[in-house]
Design a protein around this motif. Structure first.
Motif, PDB file in Angstrom:
ATOM      1  N   GLU A 315       0.831  -1.204   0.000  1.00  0.00           N
ATOM      2  CA  GLU A 315       0.000   0.000   0.000  1.00  0.00           C
ATOM      3  C   GLU A 315       0.864   1.252   0.000  1.00  0.00           C
ATOM      4  OE1 GLU A 315      -3.851  -1.721   2.425  1.00  0.00           O
ATOM      5  OE2 GLU A 315      -2.047  -1.130   3.479  1.00  0.00           O
ATOM      6  N   GLN A 316       1.894   1.216   0.795  1.00  0.00           N
ATOM      7  CA  GLN A 316       2.783   2.367   0.805  1.00  0.00           C
ATOM      8  C   GLN A 316       3.507   2.501  -0.527  1.00  0.00           C
ATOM      9  OE1 GLN A 316       5.458   2.182   4.127  1.00  0.00           O
ATOM     10  NE2 GLN A 316       3.946   3.010   5.552  1.00  0.00           N
ATOM     11  N   ALA A 317       3.828   1.373  -1.112  1.00  0.00           N
ATOM     12  CA  ALA A 317       4.564   1.408  -2.373  1.00  0.00           C
ATOM     13  C   ALA A 317       3.788   2.156  -3.443  1.00  0.00           C
ATOM     14  CB  ALA A 317       4.856  -0.018  -2.831  1.00  0.00           C
ATOM     15  N   LYS A 318       2.496   2.074  -3.363  1.00  0.00           N
ATOM     16  CA  LYS A 318       1.694   2.789  -4.352  1.00  0.00           C
ATOM     17  C   LYS A 318       1.929   4.285  -4.243  1.00  0.00           C
ATOM     18  CE  LYS A 318      -1.823  -0.798  -4.084  1.00  0.00           C
ATOM     19  NZ  LYS A 318      -3.117  -1.154  -3.510  1.00  0.00           N
ATOM     20  N   TYR A 319       2.022   4.726  -3.038  1.00  0.00           N
ATOM     21  CA  TYR A 319       2.223   6.163  -2.844  1.00  0.00           C
ATOM     22  C   TYR A 319       3.664   6.566  -3.150  1.00  0.00           C
ATOM     23  CZ  TYR A 319      -2.375   6.119  -0.733  1.00  0.00           C
ATOM     24  OH  TYR A 319      -3.729   5.980  -0.535  1.00  0.00           O
ATOM     25  N   TYR A 320       4.578   5.691  -2.819  1.00  0.00           N
ATOM     26  CA  TYR A 320       5.965   5.994  -3.181  1.00  0.00           C
ATOM     27  C   TYR A 320       6.111   6.089  -4.702  1.00  0.00           C
ATOM     28  CZ  TYR A 320       7.763   5.274   1.532  1.00  0.00           C
ATOM     29  OH  TYR A 320       8.034   5.387   2.865  1.00  0.00           O
ATOM     30  N   GLU A 321       5.436   5.207  -5.350  1.00  0.00           N
ATOM     31  CA  GLU A 321       5.523   5.215  -6.809  1.00  0.00           C
ATOM     32  C   GLU A 321       4.870   6.469  -7.370  1.00  0.00           C
ATOM     33  OE1 GLU A 321       6.158   4.096 -10.773  1.00  0.00           O
ATOM     34  OE2 GLU A 321       7.088   3.618  -8.871  1.00  0.00           O
ATOM     35  N   LEU A 322       3.769   6.825  -6.812  1.00  0.00           N
ATOM     36  CA  LEU A 322       3.091   8.027  -7.280  1.00  0.00           C
ATOM     37  C   LEU A 322       3.952   9.258  -6.999  1.00  0.00           C
ATOM     38  CD1 LEU A 322       0.667   9.276  -8.576  1.00  0.00           C
ATOM     39  CD2 LEU A 322      -0.428   9.409  -6.342  1.00  0.00           C
ATOM     40  N   ALA A 323       4.558   9.270  -5.837  1.00  0.00           N
ATOM     41  CA  ALA A 323       5.422  10.399  -5.494  1.00  0.00           C
ATOM     42  C   ALA A 323       6.611  10.463  -6.454  1.00  0.00           C
ATOM     43  CB  ALA A 323       5.903  10.267  -4.056  1.00  0.00           C
ATOM     44  N   ARG A 324       7.103   9.310  -6.813  1.00  0.00           N
ATOM     45  CA  ARG A 324       8.212   9.301  -7.760  1.00  0.00           C
ATOM     46  C   ARG A 324       7.780   9.889  -9.093  1.00  0.00           C
ATOM     47  NH1 ARG A 324      10.159   6.443 -11.872  1.00  0.00           N
ATOM     48  NH2 ARG A 324       8.246   5.211 -11.956  1.00  0.00           N
ATOM     49  N   LYS A 325       6.589   9.555  -9.495  1.00  0.00           N
ATOM     50  CA  LYS A 325       6.088  10.113 -10.749  1.00  0.00           C
ATOM     51  C   LYS A 325       5.857  11.610 -10.619  1.00  0.00           C
ATOM     52  CE  LYS A 325       3.995   5.888 -12.496  1.00  0.00           C
ATOM     53  NZ  LYS A 325       2.764   5.164 -12.816  1.00  0.00           N
ATOM     54  N   GLU A 326       5.410  11.985  -9.463  1.00  0.00           N
ATOM     55  CA  GLU A 326       5.223  13.426  -9.221  1.00  0.00           C
ATOM     56  C   GLU A 326       6.546  14.156  -9.377  1.00  0.00           C
ATOM     57  OE1 GLU A 326       2.821  15.609  -7.555  1.00  0.00           O
ATOM     58  OE2 GLU A 326       1.102  14.325  -7.893  1.00  0.00           O
ATOM     59  N   ARG A 327       7.566  13.619  -8.761  1.00  0.00           N
ATOM     60  CA  ARG A 327       8.877  14.264  -8.846  1.00  0.00           C
ATOM     61  C   ARG A 327       9.365  14.284 -10.278  1.00  0.00           C
ATOM     62  NH1 ARG A 327       9.867  10.993  -4.400  1.00  0.00           N
ATOM     63  NH2 ARG A 327      11.198   9.615  -5.625  1.00  0.00           N
ATOM     64  N   GLN A 328       9.118  13.186 -10.961  1.00  0.00           N
ATOM     65  CA  GLN A 328       9.552  13.090 -12.341  1.00  0.00           C
ATOM     66  C   GLN A 328       8.846  14.133 -13.205  1.00  0.00           C
ATOM     67  OE1 GLN A 328       9.247   9.029 -13.454  1.00  0.00           O
ATOM     68  NE2 GLN A 328      11.069   9.054 -14.741  1.00  0.00           N
ATOM     69  N   LEU A 329       7.572  14.211 -13.020  1.00  0.00           N
ATOM     70  CA  LEU A 329       6.790  15.177 -13.785  1.00  0.00           C
ATOM     71  C   LEU A 329       7.179  16.598 -13.409  1.00  0.00           C
ATOM     72  CD1 LEU A 329       4.559  15.830 -15.757  1.00  0.00           C
ATOM     73  CD2 LEU A 329       2.900  15.535 -13.922  1.00  0.00           C
ATOM     74  N   HIS A 330       7.365  16.805 -12.146  1.00  0.00           N
ATOM     75  CA  HIS A 330       7.760  18.132 -11.672  1.00  0.00           C
ATOM     76  C   HIS A 330       9.097  18.514 -12.284  1.00  0.00           C
ATOM     77  CE1 HIS A 330       8.858  21.312  -8.783  1.00  0.00           C
ATOM     78  NE2 HIS A 330       7.584  21.399  -8.511  1.00  0.00           N
ATOM     79  N   MET A 331       9.966  17.587 -12.357  1.00  0.00           N
ATOM     80  CA  MET A 331      11.292  17.868 -12.912  1.00  0.00           C
ATOM     81  C   MET A 331      11.203  18.200 -14.390  1.00  0.00           C
ATOM     82  SD  MET A 331      14.673  15.454 -12.790  1.00  0.00           S
ATOM     83  CE  MET A 331      14.765  15.520 -11.016  1.00  0.00           C
ATOM     84  N   GLN A 332      10.293  17.540 -15.060  1.00  0.00           N
ATOM     85  CA  GLN A 332      10.143  17.827 -16.483  1.00  0.00           C
ATOM     86  C   GLN A 332       9.468  19.173 -16.712  1.00  0.00           C
ATOM     87  OE1 GLN A 332       8.785  14.967 -19.159  1.00  0.00           O
ATOM     88  NE2 GLN A 332      10.404  13.496 -18.667  1.00  0.00           N
TER      89      GLN A 332
END
Length: 431
Positions: A315-332
């Motif tokens: 369950e936490q991994a889902k949020y970690y993954e989403l956060a990673r995508k957030e960071r990725q998108l933010h970086m782009q």
DNA sequence: GACCCTTTGAAGACC
DNA sequence: GGTCTTCAAAGGGTC
């Protein structure tokens, strides 16, 4: 968690946070216990979690709860209800007392029956664990305008309408439509970005926050980052000043330097991308508020923090993954942005507290602040902790299992503050 | 109106 | 490299 999911979206994670792994490493056997608990039955897990919360809140008055928490905090064999703390070692050491408001909320029937009630809490777990089948019949919420005919099997029904959109095989189409409707140029449809949200069956769902990037009012208004090539509006962008623009006449009176400074001041602030816990909070806050009739964010966040630790790895991994995508998108979206850009934009008293701590011990209130204690906590003596500067018992009834039983120390013999529950890293629990 | 509180995690600063 | 600090959200409370 991406790192743990060899077959998941974690592969090729260039932005994966090492802390995410560490967090789980810290948990160690706890996680095993957690897994066992989860397999043992969610009802028991929830009941124990609820019980542990009640004990913690009642522990101030009695000692049983304190010992219980202490056993859990030992970091060794967690057995039975003690294991239910499921907090990281540092957090477990933080034997905090729930604020009164929180206690009230916990004691309130609607909260006690709602927060950790199986029907609600495990319902979330269920949703996270078991994707809702496609079809509107399973959907508890009204169908959104952008609702697709069939919902992907990995989606989470309770999420916002746009979640479904971004869970759809063509996630970038709706934003395009929206921008077209609004007449906003949206150079967002880059292959990279679309790849973020063209979720595979194994990828996780999108939470409202991420989705809200495309539904934020700033987007609707066509605002963006001035000068930025992408100029893509984002909820992370907030105007630094809420004041309205000057009238043209007033503006003409401004000198060039002033206007320049003003421009600088009005330059929108790009906020940090949300981490996993923040995303979790954002999604669950409303539920906690509804269940517990709490409004105080501090209390709500305590609950959410405990719930966060009670989540399974998956369950936490889902949020970690989403956060990673957030960071990725933010970086782009904001290639030149750095977290440093927002440093110092918030004045924090913690810094002042720290400065105070290195100089004048100050009043007992300041002393409490020095150790990061609850300012609202009264001084009494159950934990027998002695303030090194004031030589008076610290009344941290919120830390009932404090072992710092040192008596009043002579001023000269107390150059270093005693280990205290306020110091998360050094707090030792009575065994 | 600014800041605190409270949580976890990410990232920058500092030694 | 390890530790510390700041900031992200949220909204009632405090000053």
């Amino acid at each position: 968690m991406p790192q743990l999911d060899s077959g998941g979206a974690g592969g090729g994670d260039d932005l994966g946070a090492p802390d995410e792994l560490l967090a789980f490493q810290d948990e160690g056997e706890e996680q095993d216990d957690k897994s066992r608990d989860s397999t043992a039955g969610p009802e028991r897990d929830l009941a124990e979690l609820k019980s542990s919360l009640v004990n913690e809140s009642e522990g101030a008055a009695g000692g049983a709860g304190a010992r219980e928490a202490g056993g859990a905090a030992s970091g060794e064999a967690e057995v039975g209800p003690e294991a239910l703390g499921r907090e990281h070692s540092s957090q477990r050491l933080f034997g905090d007392k729930l604020p009164e408001s929180l206690e009230d909320g916990l004691k309130a029937p609607e909260c006690a029956s709602g927060m950790y009630k199986e029907t609600v809490y495990s319902a979330f777990n269920l949703l996270m664990h078991y994707p809702a089948p496609s079809g509107a019949g399973q959907h508890p919420q009204p169908q959104p305008p952008l609702h697709k005919a069939s919902q992907p099997p990995h989606s989470v029904p309770q999420l916002s309408p746009l979640y479904e959109h971004f869970s759809s095989p063509h996630p970038t189409q709706a934003p395009v439509d929206i921008s077209q409707k609004q007449g906003v140029h949206r150079p967002l449809q880059t292959p990279d970005l679309s790849s973020f949200y063209s979720l595979t069956s194994g990828s996780m769902g999108q939470l409202p926050h991420t989705v809200s990037w495309f539904t934020h009012p700033s987007l609707m208004l066509g605002s963006g980052v001035p000068g930025h090539p992408a100029a893509i509006p984002h909820p992370a962008i907030v105007p630094s000043s809420g004041k309205q623009d000057l009238q043209p006449y007033d503006r003409s009176l401004k000198t060039q330097a002033e206007s320049k400074a003003e421009k600088e001041a009005k330059k929108p602030t790009i906020k940090k991308p949300l981490n996993a816990f923040m995303l979790y909070m954002k999604e669950m806050r409303a539920k906690v508020i509804a269940e517990c009739t709490l409004k105080e964010s501090a209390a709500i966040n305590q609950i959410l923090g405990r719930r966060w630790h009670a989540l399974s790895r998956e369950e936490q991994a889902k949020y970690y993954e989403l956060a990673r995508k957030e960071r990725q998108l933010h970086m782009q979206l904001y290639p030149g942005w750095s977290a440093r850009d927002n440093y110092g934009k918030k004045k924090r008293r913690s810094r002042e507290k720290h400065q105070e701590s290195t100089t004048d011990p100050g009043s007992p209130k300041k002393c409490r602040a020095r150790f990061g204690l609850n300012q609202q906590t009264d001084w009494c003596g159950p934990c027998r902790w002695v303030c090194p500067h004031h030589h008076s018992p610290c009344a941290l009834s919120c830390f009932p299992d404090c072992t710092c039983s040192a008596g009043p120390a002579a001023p000269s013999s107390a150059p270093q503050p005693l280990a205290h529950p306020g110091d998360r890293g050094t707090y030792a629990l009575r065994t």
